[in-house]
Design a protein around this motif. Structure first.
Motif, short mmCIF file in Angstrom:
data_model
loop_
_atom_site.label_atom_id
_atom_site.label_comp_id
_atom_site.label_asym_id
_atom_site.label_seq_id
_atom_site.Cartn_x
_atom_site.Cartn_y
_atom_site.Cartn_z
N UNK A 1 32.69 35.54 18.68
CA UNK A 1 32.10 34.30 19.19
C UNK A 1 31.76 34.34 20.68
N UNK A 2 32.19 35.39 21.38
CA UNK A 2 32.02 35.42 22.83
C UNK A 2 30.59 35.27 23.29
N UNK A 3 29.65 35.87 22.57
CA UNK A 3 28.24 35.79 22.96
C UNK A 3 27.57 34.54 22.41
N UNK A 4 27.92 34.18 21.18
CA UNK A 4 27.27 33.03 20.54
C UNK A 4 27.67 31.71 21.19
N UNK A 5 28.96 31.55 21.50
CA UNK A 5 29.44 30.29 22.06
C UNK A 5 30.65 30.58 22.95
N UNK A 6 30.42 31.06 24.19
CA UNK A 6 31.55 31.45 25.05
C UNK A 6 32.48 30.30 25.40
N UNK A 7 31.95 29.09 25.53
CA UNK A 7 32.80 27.94 25.86
C UNK A 7 33.79 27.65 24.74
N UNK A 8 33.30 27.63 23.51
CA UNK A 8 34.16 27.40 22.36
C UNK A 8 35.16 28.54 22.21
N UNK A 9 34.71 29.77 22.45
CA UNK A 9 35.61 30.92 22.35
C UNK A 9 36.76 30.80 23.35
N UNK A 10 36.45 30.40 24.58
CA UNK A 10 37.49 30.27 25.60
C UNK A 10 38.50 29.20 25.24
N UNK A 11 38.03 28.06 24.72
CA UNK A 11 38.93 26.98 24.32
C UNK A 11 39.82 27.44 23.17
N UNK A 12 39.24 28.14 22.20
CA UNK A 12 40.01 28.63 21.05
C UNK A 12 41.09 29.62 21.52
N UNK A 13 40.75 30.45 22.48
CA UNK A 13 41.72 31.42 23.01
C UNK A 13 42.87 30.70 23.70
N UNK A 14 42.55 29.67 24.47
CA UNK A 14 43.62 28.91 25.14
C UNK A 14 44.55 28.27 24.10
#
Length: 359
Positions: free
Chosen positions: A273-286
């Motif tokens: 998901x890092x390229x498709x939606x980096x903001x969502x990816x970062x939130x999911x990682x947190x």
């Protein structure tokens, strides 16, 4: 005083926040993104990288209190006490509804400097401040801690006010923080108390810590903090802990706090998901980092790492998503509905436990 070039020296030469030299507004959400990324780095204890981002945030807005607060935390952790003192003094002088948090940080700075006498003096002054009355019990514990460490304090001449009040003559030894009192404090105070308690722990304290870890009615969050303290002080290779109503044997290896698994989940989320939606990816990682630490040592092998990754992405996307949107995420991670549900059920079982911490 020489400060990192990305920090306070450049802050004095600022243009208006968010503007370039042609007065074109750039990236309206850049400050929020910088703050989110910097705080994430702080959680990972990457203080040098985090401070660089806090410096960029302060380049945009030199009065940003969260930026100043974050800069101070990183400076303390990096041992740059001069920079930390400069920013914390600015925060202390400003009117803010978060004065208690700022004072806690100032007290942390003094204790990190091993300036226990001045810390005690500040505590004495704080005891008469109306806005700090809610911290009275916390201040009492910090006073006891400082008193117990006075022998380690370098020789520092007392201030004029200290001499006038005869405060130094009233100092006497007291025991360190008692584990049984930790749960009575709010989460921020607990973190600070355990952080300073960690510095004093030794093998003689292990039986008391082990007793606390096995007590049914003690906070799971505090128990996790104490596990970290045991690891930092190399007090034991294994311990026993009661969490979620069960007894577990904990080894301080690569699986401690599910670190290795959490890293693989993070890599999976970024890869998909890092390229498709980096903001969502970062939130999911947190979300995944928070969860994996707090569920430890409860087994998480009921679901695959891909299923956990999809679960955190779906959760990060919010409850208002459609069935089609949820299925899109499952397809991205090549996860079946059954696999996703196994992760979800394990998460809900842990989170419904009475003292699961707020994320």
């Amino acid at each position: 005083m020489k400060i990192d070039e990305t920090g306070l020296e450049r802050m004095r030469k600022l243009k208006k926040p968010g503007q370039n030299e042609g007065n074109v507004f750039l990236f309206p959400n850049l400050p929020a993104r910088l703050l989110q990324k910097a705080m994430g780095l702080v959680e990972e204890k990457k203080y040098k990288e985090a401070r660089r981002l806090f410096g960029k945030l302060l380049d945009l807005d030199s009065q940003n209190q969260k930026g100043l607060y974050g800069w101070t935390i990183c400076s303390i952790e990096l041992g740059d006490y001069a920079s930390a003192e400069e920013t914390i003094t600015r925060l202390m002088d400003e009117k803010t509804p978060h004065f208690m948090e700022i004072f806690r940080l100032y007290l942390t700075l003094l204790i990190e400097k091993k300036d226990y006498k001045n810390a005690l003096w500040e505590i004495k002054k704080a005891e008469g401040e109306p806005e700090l009355r809610k911290m009275s019990e916390f201040l009492s514990h910090m006073k006891s801690f400082c008193l117990s460490r006075l022998d380690e304090t370098p020789a520092v001449a007392p201030s004029t006010n200290q001499q006038k009040n005869g405060f130094e003559n009233s100092l006497s030894k007291h025991p360190a923080v008692d584990l049984s009192t930790l749960e009575s404090h709010d989460p921020e105070n607990r973190m600070l108390l355990i952080r300073h308690l960690t510095d004093t722990l030794n093998q003689e304290d292990l039986p008391e810590i082990q007793r606390f870890l096995l007590e049914e009615n003690q906070s799971q969050e505090i128990k996790t903090m104490l596990l970290c303290a045991i690891q930092e002080n190399h007090l034991a290779e294994t311990v026993t802990i009661r969490k979620f109503g069960n007894v577990y044997h904990v080894a301080f290896d690569q699986q401690f706090l599910n670190r290795a698994t959490a890293e693989r989940i993070e890599q999976t989320i970024n890869h998909v998901l890092g390229s498709e939606n980096p903001t969502l990816a970062e939130l999911a990682i947190q979300l995944s980092r928070f969860f994996m630490v707090n569920i430890f040592p409860k087994p998480i092998t009921t679901a695959s790492e891909q299923a956990w990754a999809s679960f955190f992405v779906v959760r990060a996307a919010g409850a208002d998503q459609t069935v089609e949107e949820k299925q899109h995420f499952l397809n991205l991670f090549a996860v079946s509905e059954d696999a996703y549900e196994r992760a979800r059920e394990t998460a809900l079982e842990a989170e419904q436990y009475p003292d699961w911490p707020d994320d």
